[in-house]
Design a protein around this motif. Sequence first.
Motif, PDB file in Angstrom:
ATOM      1  N   ARG A 167       0.826  -1.210   0.000  1.00 17.66           N
ATOM      2  CA  ARG A 167       0.000   0.000   0.000  1.00 17.66           C
ATOM      3  C   ARG A 167       0.863   1.264   0.000  1.00 17.66           C
ATOM      4  O   ARG A 167       0.576   2.230  -0.714  1.00 17.66           O
ATOM      5  CB  ARG A 167      -0.922  -0.039   1.215  1.00 17.66           C
ATOM      6  N   GLU A 168       1.935   1.283   0.789  1.00 18.06           N
ATOM      7  CA  GLU A 168       2.772   2.470   0.874  1.00 18.06           C
ATOM      8  C   GLU A 168       3.614   2.664  -0.384  1.00 18.06           C
ATOM      9  O   GLU A 168       3.800   3.795  -0.836  1.00 18.06           O
ATOM     10  CB  GLU A 168       3.680   2.390   2.110  1.00 18.06           C
ATOM     11  N   VAL A 169       4.121   1.567  -0.958  1.00 17.14           N
ATOM     12  CA  VAL A 169       4.860   1.700  -2.213  1.00 17.14           C
ATOM     13  C   VAL A 169       3.925   2.191  -3.325  1.00 17.14           C
ATOM     14  O   VAL A 169       4.304   3.036  -4.145  1.00 17.14           O
ATOM     15  CB  VAL A 169       5.518   0.362  -2.598  1.00 17.14           C
TER      16      VAL A 169
ATOM     17  N   ALA B  94      -4.044  -6.034  -5.606  1.00 13.72           N
ATOM     18  CA  ALA B  94      -4.740  -6.812  -4.584  1.00 13.72           C
ATOM     19  C   ALA B  94      -4.821  -8.255  -5.043  1.00 13.72           C
ATOM     20  O   ALA B  94      -5.009  -8.529  -6.227  1.00 13.72           O
ATOM     21  CB  ALA B  94      -6.142  -6.259  -4.330  1.00 13.72           C
ATOM     22  N   GLU B  95      -4.675  -9.167  -4.102  1.00  8.05           N
ATOM     23  CA  GLU B  95      -4.768 -10.587  -4.442  1.00  8.05           C
ATOM     24  C   GLU B  95      -6.232 -11.002  -4.529  1.00  8.05           C
ATOM     25  O   GLU B  95      -7.021 -10.736  -3.626  1.00  8.05           O
ATOM     26  CB  GLU B  95      -4.041 -11.427  -3.407  1.00  8.05           C
TER      27      GLU B  95
ATOM     28  N   CYS C 299      -5.027  -8.001  -9.260  1.00  9.08           N
ATOM     29  CA  CYS C 299      -5.753  -6.987 -10.006  1.00  9.08           C
ATOM     30  C   CYS C 299      -4.911  -5.717  -9.941  1.00  9.08           C
ATOM     31  O   CYS C 299      -4.798  -5.110  -8.869  1.00  9.08           O
ATOM     32  CB  CYS C 299      -7.135  -6.769  -9.393  1.00  9.08           C
ATOM     33  N   ALA C 300      -4.275  -5.337 -11.032  1.00 12.99           N
ATOM     34  CA  ALA C 300      -3.268  -4.279 -11.025  1.00 12.99           C
ATOM     35  C   ALA C 300      -3.796  -3.006 -11.651  1.00 12.99           C
ATOM     36  O   ALA C 300      -4.602  -3.053 -12.574  1.00 12.99           O
ATOM     37  CB  ALA C 300      -2.013  -4.732 -11.755  1.00 12.99           C
ATOM     38  N   VAL C 301      -3.322  -1.878 -11.167  1.00 13.57           N
ATOM     39  CA  VAL C 301      -3.638  -0.581 -11.737  1.00 13.57           C
ATOM     40  C   VAL C 301      -2.342  -0.020 -12.311  1.00 13.57           C
ATOM     41  O   VAL C 301      -1.366   0.141 -11.601  1.00 13.57           O
ATOM     42  CB  VAL C 301      -4.203   0.378 -10.679  1.00 13.57           C
ATOM     43  N   THR C 302      -2.314   0.245 -13.597  1.00 14.25           N
ATOM     44  CA  THR C 302      -1.110   0.751 -14.238  1.00 14.25           C
ATOM     45  C   THR C 302      -1.444   1.939 -15.119  1.00 14.25           C
ATOM     46  O   THR C 302      -2.608   2.183 -15.429  1.00 14.25           O
ATOM     47  CB  THR C 302      -0.451  -0.335 -15.117  1.00 14.25           C
TER      48      THR C 302
ATOM     49  N   GLN D  86     -13.624  -1.589  -6.333  1.00 20.55           N
ATOM     50  CA  GLN D  86     -13.680  -0.417  -5.465  1.00 20.55           C
ATOM     51  C   GLN D  86     -12.596  -0.411  -4.393  1.00 20.55           C
ATOM     52  O   GLN D  86     -11.940   0.628  -4.193  1.00 20.55           O
ATOM     53  CB  GLN D  86     -15.076  -0.307  -4.836  1.00 20.55           C
ATOM     54  N   PRO D  87     -12.351  -1.523  -3.656  1.00 15.66           N
ATOM     55  CA  PRO D  87     -11.256  -1.490  -2.670  1.00 15.66           C
ATOM     56  C   PRO D  87      -9.901  -1.187  -3.285  1.00 15.66           C
ATOM     57  O   PRO D  87      -9.056  -0.557  -2.649  1.00 15.66           O
ATOM     58  CB  PRO D  87     -11.297  -2.907  -2.069  1.00 15.66           C
TER      59      PRO D  87
END
Length: 292
Positions: free
Chosen positions: A104-106, A162-163, A149-152, A175-176
């Motif tokens: 989360r922090e990275v 998120a796994e 599920c990646a956001v790029t 949403q999370p």
Amino acid sequence: MLVKLGPLDAGRVADLRPYLDLVPDPRARRGRWYSLTAVLLICACAAVWGARSLDELAEWAERAPDTLLTAVGVRRHPLRWRRAPSRTTIGRVLGAVDGDALDREVGAYLADLHDASARAVSGQRRVIAVDGKALRGSARLTAARRHLCAVTHHRAVTLAQAEVGAKTNETAHFQPLLEPLDLDGALVTFDALHSVQANVAWLVETKKAHYISVIKANQPTAHRQLAALPWRDIAVQHTTASTGHDRRESRSIKTCGTADELGGIAFPYACLAIRVHRRRRQSVRRESRETV
């Protein structure tokens, strides 16, 4: 997640430190010599230089110059020398740290870095893609590969992940996954799997973002309405062609307004329809066409 940024110099180490300081340290206070942030910064610096295993992390740390050890916050021994953490120490720390908190922090650091670079280019809109990717090398005899599920964005830097468990799907993580990110004014793209009206409405109303969504048969009403638009009467507005992998592909794009006076589309906040037609030719006799 940090690999594609290139080597971490002293300035980037200083920028990353406040984020890693927020990761909780799972170790007891007694007997600590290296702070959690120092160990994580050494691992981050080693990773961007190509270290992929625990042995490679430890080997890179042993060769790290004193100036870098000072920059990451390694304490100086009373005899005035600094020593990098050993393989055992690195392995113990990485095995005990909260992976979700670290991730989360990275991700927050990368998101802020992305926002800063986007602001530096006048008029550039942030573009983020939501997609599911299987984590390479995570398969075991008793479990399939872990699905992330990646956001790029266009530089393919992961902003959040998120796994996805075996008993759920990517849709429930939409949403999370995006909740911690500042999406005000950003453009989010996703495929038909995430084209759920509740998630799209949340994205626009709560996160104040724009979106491009792929509509297929999982949204039958919207899909039927889009297919019924007067595409034959609309001229092609953009074309592109590429050659590679022994095939040639060409794409043409048409757009059509979907305002209420034109009948509207049964999908939240839809205002523009885009039709992409792809033509792929691998040989004289082999040709395929697809319209989305």
